[in-house]
Design a protein around this motif. Structure first.
Motif, PDB file in Angstrom:
ATOM      1  N   SER A  51      -6.105  -1.591   6.783  1.00 60.34           N
ATOM      2  CA  SER A  51      -5.577  -0.255   6.505  1.00 60.34           C
ATOM      3  C   SER A  51      -6.354   0.444   5.398  1.00 60.34           C
ATOM      4  O   SER A  51      -6.344   1.674   5.308  1.00 60.34           O
ATOM      5  N   GLY A  52      -7.026  -0.337   4.533  1.00 63.43           N
ATOM      6  CA  GLY A  52      -7.751   0.247   3.407  1.00 63.43           C
ATOM      7  C   GLY A  52      -6.851   0.717   2.277  1.00 63.43           C
ATOM      8  O   GLY A  52      -7.304   1.360   1.338  1.00 63.43           O
ATOM      9  N   LEU A 110      -0.731  -2.767  -9.609  1.00 61.83           N
ATOM     10  CA  LEU A 110      -1.642  -2.157  -8.639  1.00 61.83           C
ATOM     11  C   LEU A 110      -2.498  -3.258  -8.025  1.00 61.83           C
ATOM     12  O   LEU A 110      -3.066  -4.080  -8.754  1.00 61.83           O
ATOM     13  N   VAL A 111      -2.602  -3.261  -6.687  1.00 62.80           N
ATOM     14  CA  VAL A 111      -3.377  -4.279  -5.984  1.00 62.80           C
ATOM     15  C   VAL A 111      -4.377  -3.577  -5.065  1.00 62.80           C
ATOM     16  O   VAL A 111      -4.001  -2.708  -4.274  1.00 62.80           O
ATOM     17  N   SER A 112      -5.648  -3.980  -5.168  1.00 57.83           N
ATOM     18  CA  SER A 112      -6.702  -3.380  -4.336  1.00 57.83           C
ATOM     19  C   SER A 112      -6.579  -3.858  -2.886  1.00 57.83           C
ATOM     20  O   SER A 112      -5.990  -4.912  -2.614  1.00 57.83           O
ATOM     21  N   PRO A 113      -7.152  -3.104  -1.930  1.00 57.71           N
ATOM     22  CA  PRO A 113      -7.022  -3.463  -0.514  1.00 57.71           C
ATOM     23  C   PRO A 113      -7.549  -4.855  -0.169  1.00 57.71           C
ATOM     24  O   PRO A 113      -7.003  -5.521   0.703  1.00 57.71           O
ATOM     25  N   GLY A 136      -1.465   3.724  -0.248  1.00 58.72           N
ATOM     26  CA  GLY A 136      -2.274   4.850   0.204  1.00 58.72           C
ATOM     27  C   GLY A 136      -3.736   4.465   0.161  1.00 58.72           C
ATOM     28  O   GLY A 136      -4.129   3.500  -0.491  1.00 58.72           O
ATOM     29  N   VAL A 137      -4.559   5.225   0.875  1.00 57.94           N
ATOM     30  CA  VAL A 137      -5.987   4.956   0.965  1.00 57.94           C
ATOM     31  C   VAL A 137      -6.712   5.729  -0.134  1.00 57.94           C
ATOM     32  O   VAL A 137      -6.654   6.962  -0.151  1.00 57.94           O
ATOM     33  N   GLY A 173      -9.005   7.983  -1.950  1.00 58.95           N
ATOM     34  CA  GLY A 173      -9.948   9.003  -1.513  1.00 58.95           C
ATOM     35  C   GLY A 173      -9.867   9.353  -0.039  1.00 58.95           C
ATOM     36  O   GLY A 173     -10.695  10.082   0.486  1.00 58.95           O
ATOM     37  N   GLY A 174      -8.863   8.824   0.652  1.00 59.76           N
ATOM     38  CA  GLY A 174      -8.763   9.038   2.090  1.00 59.76           C
ATOM     39  C   GLY A 174      -7.492   9.752   2.472  1.00 59.76           C
ATOM     40  O   GLY A 174      -6.755  10.256   1.626  1.00 59.76           O
ATOM     41  N   VAL A 175      -7.256   9.760   3.748  1.00 63.18           N
ATOM     42  CA  VAL A 175      -6.061  10.385   4.304  1.00 63.18           C
ATOM     43  C   VAL A 175      -5.151   9.277   4.797  1.00 63.18           C
ATOM     44  O   VAL A 175      -5.584   8.370   5.517  1.00 63.18           O
ATOM     45  N   TYR A 176      -3.889   9.339   4.415  1.00 67.37           N
ATOM     46  CA  TYR A 176      -2.925   8.328   4.824  1.00 67.37           C
ATOM     47  C   TYR A 176      -2.600   8.494   6.306  1.00 67.37           C
ATOM     48  O   TYR A 176      -2.360   9.600   6.781  1.00 67.37           O
TER      49      TYR A 176
END
Length: 119
Positions: free
Chosen positions: A51-52, A82-85, A105-106, A108-111
């Motif tokens: 999912s990123g 906070l946990v990274s992808p 959420g992603v 810098g991206g679009v959810y």
């Protein structure tokens, strides 16, 4: 519609512990779930590479641990994590159980909303 209010006890429970908050409220900008674990429940280890999404965990009540890449981090009321992808993580409730929120959420991206399976 300018808002929608819904109490947690009015939401469907998926997999015995998940309240799909975003889905229940109809939100589309980010993921948000409430997870209610009984004492000593261990959640599955997973990452969010597909999912990123980065995720933020917040304990509402009770306590436990969030093991991240093998490192146990205490999850207690008032603590945000906070946990990274790419990080492997799994929650585990303590002796009193644990209710926590997970928001994702992603960066810098679009959810892209995930739709839970029909029960």
């Amino acid at each position: 519609m300018s808002y929608k209010a819904l109490d947690a006890d009015e939401m469907n429970v998926t997999w015995g512990t998940f309240r799909m908050v975003r889905h229940e409220l109809g939100g589309t900008a980010f993921g948000l779930n409430q997870i209610d674990f009984p004492p000593y429940k261990v959640g599955p280890e997973h990452d969010e590479m597909q999912s990123g999404q980065e995720e933020i965990y917040y304990c509402i009540s009770g306590s436990g641990t969030l093991t991240i890449d093998g490192d146990p981090v205490e999850l207690r009321p008032g603590r945000y994590i906070l946990v990274s992808p790419d990080a492997k993580r799994h929650p585990e409730a303590g002796e009193d159980g644990m209710s926590f929120i997970c928001a994702g959420g992603v960066p810098g991206g679009v959810y892209e909303p995930w739709v839970p399976p029909e029960e």
